[in-house]
Design a protein around this motif. Structure first.
Motif, PDB file in Angstrom:
ATOM      1  N   TYR A 231       7.284  12.079   9.458  1.00  0.00           N
ATOM      2  CA  TYR A 231       7.463  11.028   8.458  1.00  0.00           C
ATOM      3  C   TYR A 231       8.903  10.955   7.972  1.00  0.00           C
ATOM      4  N   GLY A 232       9.609  12.106   7.949  1.00  0.00           N
ATOM      5  CA  GLY A 232      11.007  12.085   7.549  1.00  0.00           C
ATOM      6  C   GLY A 232      11.913  11.423   8.568  1.00  0.00           C
ATOM      7  N   ASN A 233      11.385  11.204   9.798  1.00  0.00           N
ATOM      8  CA  ASN A 233      12.152  10.558  10.863  1.00  0.00           C
ATOM      9  C   ASN A 233      11.880   9.053  10.925  1.00  0.00           C
ATOM     10  N   CYS A 234      10.978   8.572  10.073  1.00  0.00           N
ATOM     11  CA  CYS A 234      10.499   7.190  10.146  1.00  0.00           C
ATOM     12  C   CYS A 234      11.048   6.373   8.982  1.00  0.00           C
ATOM     13  N   ASN A 235      11.358   5.093   9.238  1.00  0.00           N
ATOM     14  CA  ASN A 235      11.859   4.226   8.167  1.00  0.00           C
ATOM     15  C   ASN A 235      10.744   3.438   7.475  1.00  0.00           C
ATOM     16  N   PHE A 236       9.494   3.638   7.920  1.00  0.00           N
ATOM     17  CA  PHE A 236       8.297   3.058   7.294  1.00  0.00           C
ATOM     18  C   PHE A 236       8.243   1.530   7.367  1.00  0.00           C
ATOM     19  N   LYS A 237       9.058   0.915   8.191  1.00  0.00           N
ATOM     20  CA  LYS A 237       8.934  -0.520   8.446  1.00  0.00           C
ATOM     21  C   LYS A 237       8.131  -0.692   9.731  1.00  0.00           C
ATOM     22  N   PHE A 238       6.835  -0.390   9.630  1.00  0.00           N
ATOM     23  CA  PHE A 238       5.966  -0.344  10.801  1.00  0.00           C
ATOM     24  C   PHE A 238       5.891  -1.704  11.489  1.00  0.00           C
ATOM     25  N   LEU A 239       5.743  -1.645  12.807  1.00  0.00           N
ATOM     26  CA  LEU A 239       5.720  -2.865  13.608  1.00  0.00           C
ATOM     27  C   LEU A 239       4.559  -3.762  13.192  1.00  0.00           C
ATOM     28  N   ARG A 240       4.854  -5.034  13.038  1.00  0.00           N
ATOM     29  CA  ARG A 240       3.824  -6.017  12.775  1.00  0.00           C
ATOM     30  C   ARG A 240       4.132  -7.250  13.618  1.00  0.00           C
ATOM     31  N   LEU A 241       3.068  -7.953  14.001  1.00  0.00           N
ATOM     32  CA  LEU A 241       3.200  -9.094  14.906  1.00  0.00           C
ATOM     33  C   LEU A 241       2.711 -10.364  14.230  1.00  0.00           C
ATOM     34  N   LYS A 242       3.532 -11.405  14.261  1.00  0.00           N
ATOM     35  CA  LYS A 242       3.104 -12.709  13.782  1.00  0.00           C
ATOM     36  C   LYS A 242       2.161 -13.337  14.798  1.00  0.00           C
TER      37      LYS A 242
END
Length: 268
Positions: A231-242
């Motif tokens: 989790y410390g390596n992640c920017n938390f802007k998880f992929l989402r698809l329109k």
């Protein structure tokens, strides 16, 4: 719209294993209720304001299926009704689960559709005190069904790769997929969705001991094959698809797999 197929499968077991078939019986009609769930408007009124503050909408109901089953024609013709042991076997098959199970209807126009549901009501159909079938109500995990086969996009990354994913979901909002990555030797993973204002998901400095990473974008979960907290390596802007085409740019070294289990309106 009503079902006209003669059989269904729940939790991997077909109803034919229990000598049952789908049928209308004594006014009990099978079907799936609405083909698309209604929504509730979320808003708030204020004094001296003619128009309320609109906050959005929320889904009001889950999709609910009604399945009416009778014994097959051979059993009915021979008047071999359901025994107590058979009723117990049917109840054990359909009820008492602590998680959603897959249900499919054997019907041509539903060959690519599956429902994720829990049986919430089970009743016996009787004629002259003889049990000859069951009526089932199955409640789905949401207002939609799913494609029978999830859409999977796999890319071998050696630096920067550009590709397109077409989100065919019936839901007009974002779809958040499962992202799996097998890095060749640690490093970084970056996925930019240029169709979502350049939203960028990153995993940086993946340790060399990590050979597989799984990201559940819907639940914001990041897991790997080692006992390592990423989790410390992640920017938390998880992929989402329109909905529709999404133009993606992935950067890294390894195998990237994006799995989309799109929700659909089965009446469409």
């Amino acid at each position: 719209m009503a079902f006209w197929g003669c059989s269904f499968t729940y939790d991997g077991k077909p109803c034919t294993d229990f000598d049952l078939m789908l049928a209308d019986a004594d006014g009990n009609n099978q079907g799936e209720g609405r083909f698309a769930s209604a929504v509730t408007i979320v808003e708030e009124t204020s004094p001296q304001r003619w128009r309320p503050f609109f906050y959005g909408t929320k889904f009001e109901d889950k999709l609910e299926l009604t399945l009416v089953c009778t014994l097959n024609n051979d059993r009915l013709d021979a008047q071999e009704f359901l025994s107590r042991q058979e009723l117990d076997n049917i109840a054990t098959w359909l009820t008492g689960h602590d998680e959603y199970k897959w249900l499919t209807i054997d019907q041509d126009d539903l060959s690519d559709v599956r429902y994720k549901c829990i049986v919430t009501d089970l009743s016996i159909l009787e004629s002259g005190n003889e049990p000859y079938g069951v009526a089932i109500i199955a409640t789905c995990d949401g207002p939609y069904a799913y494609r029978k086969t999830p859409s999977v996009t796999t890319k071998e990354l050696t630096g920067e790769t550009v590709f397109t994913i077409n989100n065919t979901s019936s839901h007009n909002g974002y779809f958040k997929p499962i992202v799996e990555f097998e890095p060749t030797e640690g490093g970084d993973l970056t996925i930019v969705n240029n169709s979502d204002n350049g939203r960028t998901f990153t995993l940086t400095d993946i340790p060399g001991a990590v050979t597989s990473v799984r990201v559940d974008s819907e639940r914001c979960l990041v897991e790997c094959n080692q006992d390592i907290d990423l989790y410390g390596n992640c920017n938390f802007k998880f992929l989402r698809l329109k909905r529709g085409d999404n133009n993606l740019k992935a950067t890294g070294n390894g195998t990237l797999k994006i799995t989309c289990d799109y929700p659909i309106n089965p009446g469409c």
